[in-house]
Design a protein around this motif. Structure first.
Motif, PDB file in Angstrom:
ATOM      1  N   SER A   2     -16.693 -55.559  53.839  1.00 12.13           N
ATOM      2  CA  SER A   2     -17.317 -56.830  53.505  1.00 12.13           C
ATOM      3  C   SER A   2     -17.828 -56.867  52.077  1.00 12.13           C
ATOM      4  O   SER A   2     -17.920 -57.924  51.470  1.00 12.13           O
ATOM      5  CB  SER A   2     -18.468 -57.129  54.471  1.00 12.13           C
ATOM      6  OG  SER A   2     -19.462 -56.145  54.350  1.00 12.13           O
ATOM      7  N   SER A   3     -18.164 -55.682  51.509  1.00 12.98           N
ATOM      8  CA  SER A   3     -18.657 -55.656  50.136  1.00 12.98           C
ATOM      9  C   SER A   3     -17.587 -56.057  49.146  1.00 12.98           C
ATOM     10  O   SER A   3     -17.880 -56.369  48.004  1.00 12.98           O
ATOM     11  CB  SER A   3     -19.176 -54.259  49.795  1.00 12.98           C
ATOM     12  OG  SER A   3     -18.123 -53.308  49.865  1.00 12.98           O
ATOM     13  N   LEU A   4     -16.328 -56.046  49.581  1.00 18.09           N
ATOM     14  CA  LEU A   4     -15.227 -56.416  48.706  1.00 18.09           C
ATOM     15  C   LEU A   4     -14.785 -57.861  48.927  1.00 18.09           C
ATOM     16  O   LEU A   4     -13.796 -58.292  48.351  1.00 18.09           O
ATOM     17  CB  LEU A   4     -14.042 -55.476  48.933  1.00 18.09           C
ATOM     18  CG  LEU A   4     -14.304 -53.996  48.663  1.00 18.09           C
ATOM     19  CD1 LEU A   4     -13.050 -53.171  48.976  1.00 18.09           C
ATOM     20  CD2 LEU A   4     -14.737 -53.780  47.231  1.00 18.09           C
ATOM     21  N   SER A   5     -15.501 -58.579  49.775  1.00 15.86           N
ATOM     22  CA  SER A   5     -15.131 -59.968  50.028  1.00 15.86           C
ATOM     23  C   SER A   5     -15.228 -60.777  48.746  1.00 15.86           C
ATOM     24  O   SER A   5     -16.168 -60.615  47.968  1.00 15.86           O
ATOM     25  CB  SER A   5     -16.046 -60.577  51.092  1.00 15.86           C
ATOM     26  OG  SER A   5     -15.909 -59.890  52.319  1.00 15.86           O
ATOM     27  N   PRO A   6     -14.276 -61.663  48.498  1.00 16.14           N
ATOM     28  CA  PRO A   6     -14.324 -62.482  47.280  1.00 16.14           C
ATOM     29  C   PRO A   6     -15.606 -63.295  47.196  1.00 16.14           C
ATOM     30  O   PRO A   6     -16.073 -63.855  48.188  1.00 16.14           O
ATOM     31  CB  PRO A   6     -13.096 -63.400  47.433  1.00 16.14           C
ATOM     32  CG  PRO A   6     -12.194 -62.675  48.367  1.00 16.14           C
ATOM     33  CD  PRO A   6     -13.087 -61.943  49.313  1.00 16.14           C
ATOM     34  N   HIS A   7     -16.183 -63.347  46.007  1.00 17.51           N
ATOM     35  CA  HIS A   7     -17.405 -64.099  45.771  1.00 17.51           C
ATOM     36  C   HIS A   7     -17.099 -65.257  44.828  1.00 17.51           C
ATOM     37  O   HIS A   7     -16.764 -65.050  43.661  1.00 17.51           O
ATOM     38  CB  HIS A   7     -18.465 -63.184  45.163  1.00 17.51           C
ATOM     39  CG  HIS A   7     -19.753 -63.888  44.849  1.00 17.51           C
ATOM     40  ND1 HIS A   7     -20.759 -63.295  44.130  1.00 17.51           N
ATOM     41  CD2 HIS A   7     -20.202 -65.138  45.150  1.00 17.51           C
ATOM     42  CE1 HIS A   7     -21.770 -64.138  44.008  1.00 17.51           C
ATOM     43  NE2 HIS A   7     -21.458 -65.259  44.613  1.00 17.51           N
ATOM     44  N   ILE A   8     -17.213 -66.483  45.326  1.00 20.73           N
ATOM     45  CA  ILE A   8     -16.958 -67.683  44.536  1.00 20.73           C
ATOM     46  C   ILE A   8     -18.293 -68.301  44.146  1.00 20.73           C
ATOM     47  O   ILE A   8     -19.096 -68.661  45.004  1.00 20.73           O
ATOM     48  CB  ILE A   8     -16.103 -68.695  45.311  1.00 20.73           C
ATOM     49  CG1 ILE A   8     -14.753 -68.074  45.683  1.00 20.73           C
ATOM     50  CG2 ILE A   8     -15.895 -69.962  44.482  1.00 20.73           C
ATOM     51  CD1 ILE A   8     -13.870 -68.971  46.529  1.00 20.73           C
ATOM     52  N   ALA A   9     -18.536 -68.391  42.842  1.00 23.09           N
ATOM     53  CA  ALA A   9     -19.778 -68.960  42.331  1.00 23.09           C
ATOM     54  C   ALA A   9     -19.523 -70.382  41.842  1.00 23.09           C
ATOM     55  O   ALA A   9     -18.561 -70.641  41.110  1.00 23.09           O
ATOM     56  CB  ALA A   9     -20.321 -68.100  41.192  1.00 23.09           C
ATOM     57  N   LEU A  10     -20.369 -71.314  42.247  1.00 18.20           N
ATOM     58  CA  LEU A  10     -20.271 -72.717  41.840  1.00 18.20           C
ATOM     59  C   LEU A  10     -21.353 -72.985  40.810  1.00 18.20           C
ATOM     60  O   LEU A  10     -22.531 -72.733  41.056  1.00 18.20           O
ATOM     61  CB  LEU A  10     -20.455 -73.628  43.053  1.00 18.20           C
ATOM     62  CG  LEU A  10     -19.541 -73.334  44.249  1.00 18.20           C
ATOM     63  CD1 LEU A  10     -19.910 -74.212  45.436  1.00 18.20           C
ATOM     64  CD2 LEU A  10     -18.082 -73.530  43.869  1.00 18.20           C
ATOM     65  N   LEU A  11     -20.952 -73.497  39.651  1.00 18.80           N
ATOM     66  CA  LEU A  11     -21.866 -73.651  38.526  1.00 18.80           C
ATOM     67  C   LEU A  11     -22.555 -75.011  38.567  1.00 18.80           C
ATOM     68  O   LEU A  11     -21.935 -76.052  38.354  1.00 18.80           O
ATOM     69  CB  LEU A  11     -21.093 -73.492  37.220  1.00 18.80           C
ATOM     70  CG  LEU A  11     -21.917 -73.315  35.944  1.00 18.80           C
ATOM     71  CD1 LEU A  11     -22.819 -72.091  36.035  1.00 18.80           C
ATOM     72  CD2 LEU A  11     -20.993 -73.201  34.740  1.00 18.80           C
ATOM     73  N   ASN A  12     -23.842 -75.003  38.835  1.00 23.81           N
ATOM     74  CA  ASN A  12     -24.641 -76.220  38.890  1.00 23.81           C
ATOM     75  C   ASN A  12     -25.217 -76.495  37.501  1.00 23.81           C
ATOM     76  O   ASN A  12     -26.403 -76.357  37.258  1.00 23.81           O
ATOM     77  CB  ASN A  12     -25.762 -76.059  39.924  1.00 23.81           C
ATOM     78  CG  ASN A  12     -26.522 -77.351  40.147  1.00 23.81           C
ATOM     79  OD1 ASN A  12     -26.053 -78.435  39.797  1.00 23.81           O
ATOM     80  ND2 ASN A  12     -27.704 -77.240  40.711  1.00 23.81           N
ATOM     81  N   TYR A  13     -24.348 -76.895  36.593  1.00 19.32           N
ATOM     82  CA  TYR A  13     -24.748 -77.117  35.202  1.00 19.32           C
ATOM     83  C   TYR A  13     -25.262 -78.546  35.017  1.00 19.32           C
ATOM     84  O   TYR A  13     -25.106 -79.389  35.912  1.00 19.32           O
ATOM     85  CB  TYR A  13     -23.565 -76.835  34.274  1.00 19.32           C
ATOM     86  CG  TYR A  13     -22.385 -77.777  34.429  1.00 19.32           C
ATOM     87  CD1 TYR A  13     -22.204 -78.837  33.550  1.00 19.32           C
ATOM     88  CD2 TYR A  13     -21.443 -77.596  35.444  1.00 19.32           C
ATOM     89  CE1 TYR A  13     -21.135 -79.703  33.667  1.00 19.32           C
ATOM     90  CE2 TYR A  13     -20.361 -78.458  35.571  1.00 19.32           C
ATOM     91  CZ  TYR A  13     -20.215 -79.508  34.689  1.00 19.32           C
ATOM     92  OH  TYR A  13     -19.157 -80.360  34.820  1.00 19.32           O
ATOM     93  N   PRO A  14     -25.901 -78.867  33.900  1.00 19.81           N
ATOM     94  CA  PRO A  14     -26.450 -80.214  33.700  1.00 19.81           C
ATOM     95  C   PRO A  14     -25.381 -81.302  33.839  1.00 19.81           C
ATOM     96  O   PRO A  14     -24.373 -81.293  33.135  1.00 19.81           O
ATOM     97  CB  PRO A  14     -27.004 -80.167  32.270  1.00 19.81           C
ATOM     98  CG  PRO A  14     -27.338 -78.725  32.053  1.00 19.81           C
ATOM     99  CD  PRO A  14     -26.270 -77.966  32.781  1.00 19.81           C
ATOM    100  N   GLY A  15     -25.581 -82.219  34.775  1.00 18.52           N
ATOM    101  CA  GLY A  15     -24.638 -83.303  35.003  1.00 18.52           C
ATOM    102  C   GLY A  15     -23.583 -83.007  36.036  1.00 18.52           C
ATOM    103  O   GLY A  15     -22.732 -83.865  36.324  1.00 18.52           O
ATOM    104  N   ALA A  16     -23.586 -81.810  36.632  1.00 24.19           N
ATOM    105  CA  ALA A  16     -22.563 -81.457  37.614  1.00 24.19           C
ATOM    106  C   ALA A  16     -22.608 -82.402  38.804  1.00 24.19           C
ATOM    107  O   ALA A  16     -23.681 -82.792  39.274  1.00 24.19           O
ATOM    108  CB  ALA A  16     -22.754 -80.020  38.078  1.00 24.19           C
TER     109      ALA A  16
END
Length: 323
Positions: A2-16
């Motif tokens: 499980s430590s190798l599970s893909p990690h997808i980060a969503l960027l909550n940037y100004p105006g997103a």
């Protein structure tokens, strides 16, 4: 594992766009559950939202999958409905994004988010896409990027860009397929009731000729080409209308509009054909004749090349009330 599970980060940037941020998180978490139900590794994906801290640094604000924070497999820049607020509020953001790429993260963007990726310099000399309505502004600002505006998704291996505002669905499914496989892609699409098939932006866009180029002679020809008197116009007739020699006219027309006169005329005719196909029951052969093509087969070929669909498929997809 499980430590190798893909990690997808969503960027909550100004105006997103909030709908894209939370819609993508729901899509990925649904895909992870479906993958587990089919016997895959669980948790199959890690999903997190990243937001700016008070000192302008970027931190993981919330891990939606409930797991410890692993390295980022992919960083996704959602669309924005508020222009490029990040330029004023987070001017160092492109450098931060580029640093994630150097660490090995896959970079992804949707719609106006591609402007942020282009600002990193990572798209120079490479192909990308953004919303078709932003094409001119993007080309002006980033002329060294090969903009494939007709495509819904451009996959460059380490960078993925998606076009329209709602193309986050297409991009999300592409990442599900990449990390969880085609079976989970299809299961996720069925669960969400969305079409997993390939789409292109040109299915939806209409030709919008550039008229603000400042070349009065070319503009005169453009206005003339919109009139019935210009049906079947030749280059010689266009040049005469512009009061220019043919070679000079060809050079100036291409520079001003971005298209050769023949291609420009084809785009005008296809746009007229799209209107007729969508709003009338006229036969395709009659539509071809109406917009200036005596040979229906030649019309079908040109229409397919420009729009990406056959005239019949276009009518079935876009006629109001069809289906």
């Amino acid at each position: 594992m499980s430590s190798l599970s893909p990690h997808i980060a969503l960027l909550n940037y100004p105006g997103a766009q909030a709908a894209a941020l939370y819609g993508l998180s729901d899509l990925f978490l649904a895909a992870a559950r479906l993958h587990a139900q089919e016997g895959g590794q669980s948790p199959a994906l890690r999903v997190s939202l990243w937001t700016a801290s008070g000192d302008g640094q970027w931190v993981s604000g919330q891990d939606l999958s409930g797991n410890p924070e692993p390295p980022l497999t992919a960083l996704l820049v959602p669309p924005s409905l508020e222009g490029e607020r990040w330029r004023k509020e987070s001017p160092a953001l492109p450098d931060w994004v580029a640093a994630r790429h150097r660490e090995g993260s896959l970079l992804c963007s949707v719609c106006a988010g591609t402007f942020l990726l282009a600002e990193t310099g990572l798209l120079t000399g490479r192909q990308a896409t953004t919303h078709w309505g932003l094409a001119e502004a993007f080309r002006t600002r980033y002329p060294k990027v090969d903009l494939a505006i007709e495509k819904m998704i451009v996959d460059e291996g380490d960078i993925l860009t998606a076009g329209g505002l709602m193309a986050w669905v297409d991009l999300g499914l592409r990442l599900v397929e990449r990390y969880l496989g085609p079976a989970t892609l299809l299961a996720t699409a069925r669960f969400l009731l969305v079409d997993p098939g390939a789409r292109e932006q040109r299915f939806y866009s209409r030709f919008a000729p550039r008229l603000d180029h400042g070349d009065g002679a070319v503009l005169k020809v453009q206005h003339w080409l919109q009139t019935p008197e210009a049906d079947g116009a030749t280059v010689a007739e266009m040049a005469a209308t512009a009061s220019l020699g043919e070679r000079t006219f060809l050079r100036r027309f291409q520079k001003a509009t971005g298209l050769a006169p023949k291609a420009y005329l084809q785009h005008l005719r296809v746009t007229r054909a799209q209107e007729l196909l969508q709003h009338s029951a006229t036969t395709i052969a009659a539509v071809a004749w109406e917009v200036g093509y005596e040979d229906p087969a030649a019309f079908r070929k040109i229409f397919q090349r420009i729009v990406g669909l056959s005239p019949g498929d276009y009518r079935r997809r876009f006629t109001i009330g069809a289906g």
